[in-house]
Enzyme design. Sequence first.
Site, mmCIF file in Angstrom:
data_model
loop_
_atom_site.group_PDB
_atom_site.id
_atom_site.type_symbol
_atom_site.label_atom_id
_atom_site.label_comp_id
_atom_site.label_asym_id
_atom_site.label_seq_id
_atom_site.Cartn_x
_atom_site.Cartn_y
_atom_site.Cartn_z
ATOM 1 N N TYR A 105 21.480 -2.997 65.648
ATOM 2 C CA TYR A 105 20.294 -2.649 66.434
ATOM 3 C C TYR A 105 20.684 -2.369 67.880
ATOM 4 C CZ TYR A 105 17.120 -4.307 62.760
ATOM 5 O OH TYR A 105 16.426 -4.468 61.591
ATOM 6 N N TYR A 144 23.112 -5.464 57.127
ATOM 7 C CA TYR A 144 23.854 -6.238 58.140
ATOM 8 C C TYR A 144 23.801 -7.730 57.832
ATOM 9 C CZ TYR A 144 19.128 -6.746 60.125
ATOM 10 O OH TYR A 144 17.789 -6.989 60.299
ATOM 11 N N ARG A 154 21.102 -8.763 55.154
ATOM 12 C CA ARG A 154 19.789 -8.131 54.965
ATOM 13 C C ARG A 154 19.978 -6.801 54.239
ATOM 14 N NH1 ARG A 154 15.154 -8.432 57.136
ATOM 15 N NH2 ARG A 154 14.677 -8.296 54.950
ATOM 16 N N HIS A 157 16.587 -1.794 55.700
ATOM 17 C CA HIS A 157 15.124 -1.799 55.786
ATOM 18 C C HIS A 157 14.647 -1.119 57.066
ATOM 19 C CE1 HIS A 157 16.469 -5.450 57.914
ATOM 20 N NE2 HIS A 157 15.463 -5.198 58.738
ATOM 21 N N HIS A 159 11.360 -1.448 59.773
ATOM 22 C CA HIS A 159 10.218 -2.274 60.170
ATOM 23 C C HIS A 159 9.027 -1.364 60.435
ATOM 24 C CE1 HIS A 159 12.492 -6.052 60.917
ATOM 25 N NE2 HIS A 159 13.475 -5.217 61.177
#
Lengths: 237, 188
Positions: A105, A144, A154, A157, A159
């Site tokens: 991120y 990640y 995870r 995905h 959000h």
Amino acid sequence: MSDVVGYRRPYFNTQPPYLYPGYRSTIKRAPTRPLVLLPHTLSETTGPVFGADDVAPGDHDLTAGHPGQPLGERIVVSGRLLDENARPVSHALIEMWQANAAGRYAHAIDDHDAPLDPNFTGGGRTLTDAEGNYRFLTIKPGAYPWRNHYNAWRPAHLHFSLFGLGLVQRLVTQMYFPGDPLLPYDPMYNSVPDELARRRLIADFDWERTIPDIALAYRFDIVLRGRDETPMATNRT
Amino acid sequence: MSLLTTPSQTVGPYLRIGFTALAVDALAPSGAAGEHLTIEGRLTDGDGNPVSDAVLEIWQADASGKYVRADDASRATAGKFRGFGRILSDAQGAFRFTTIKPGPVPGPRGAMQAPHLVVTVFMRGLLKQLLTRIYFPDDPGNAGDPILLLVPTDRRATLVAKRSPQAKATLQWNLVLQGENETVFFDF
């Protein structure tokens, strides 16, 4: 003044609980005292209104706005925003954010040892049209690690943050990709007890919306809570 | 016809990427009618540690008790009161915003609700949002508010802001996720 018509309460097991120890952060953040059942009043059946002033024309395209193209697999993510009564939720704000193709991120506290992409920030917005349709252009995010438990990863995905007409329709969720082998191991995904409800979180591969030579496509329809039966109908009891 | 709703999932720790663009900590333009106030406080978790990765969303009526509606001609125009705030907590778990005190709004069975702000809370560790309210100190409507009356007497104070001893136009309200002074949250 007569009472407002409220929204339906969620069906049994279709929403995650607050306390879900498999997702460790819930343990110190979930309420421990009983919740107070709230009748829906105007304060809950109304909600913020967003419009063209809040969204710039290119905000739905996360691949744009930088000097170059982001790394990764370009994808179109589109779908419809509906309520439980299958009515489209039109002119609604959708916000979306995600990791880059390497699973990192663009955020100060993400210390995952994977490269940042100078051409990808990972945040976008759009408004649904009159029929509840929306569309984003982005890149497929990477999986990640997240230290929740030994070797925790995870699944890839996106959000999503959604506003309906009423405040209690407000929804923040995550979209997953079909066939992801990490899903069975993911506490977030598995926090939803009902299997059919859980599957709502997985997009469909969308061959018809692929753009030849440019991008693959996924379809993700999102369903918000719907209004209850009218008070007239409940008078029959 | 009834479709299955999409389940909620946590905002996770990186919510700023998605939420900063539409963050609003000044809810009312300076010319808006009503009593202008600053509301500040802290968010703490079950260990009493500050929550530095939360977002609070505020929804409120204007000073006359009217919510801005989707069908309202005044919708979403820059510089007008919209009733929506979005505040990200800082590294110390603190938050602060300015707004006006709303008027009373209609409640269940004809009862009026005392002035209040609805607060929606998102953070890592919450698989779905929390919903709570901020009421105003010394408002005569609090005693008969139909929603406050649903809350056990000994917990009502968690929903009522306190006036700052230093500044009259500043209210203090803390959000406590767990423990002795745990804030009242609603099942909505």
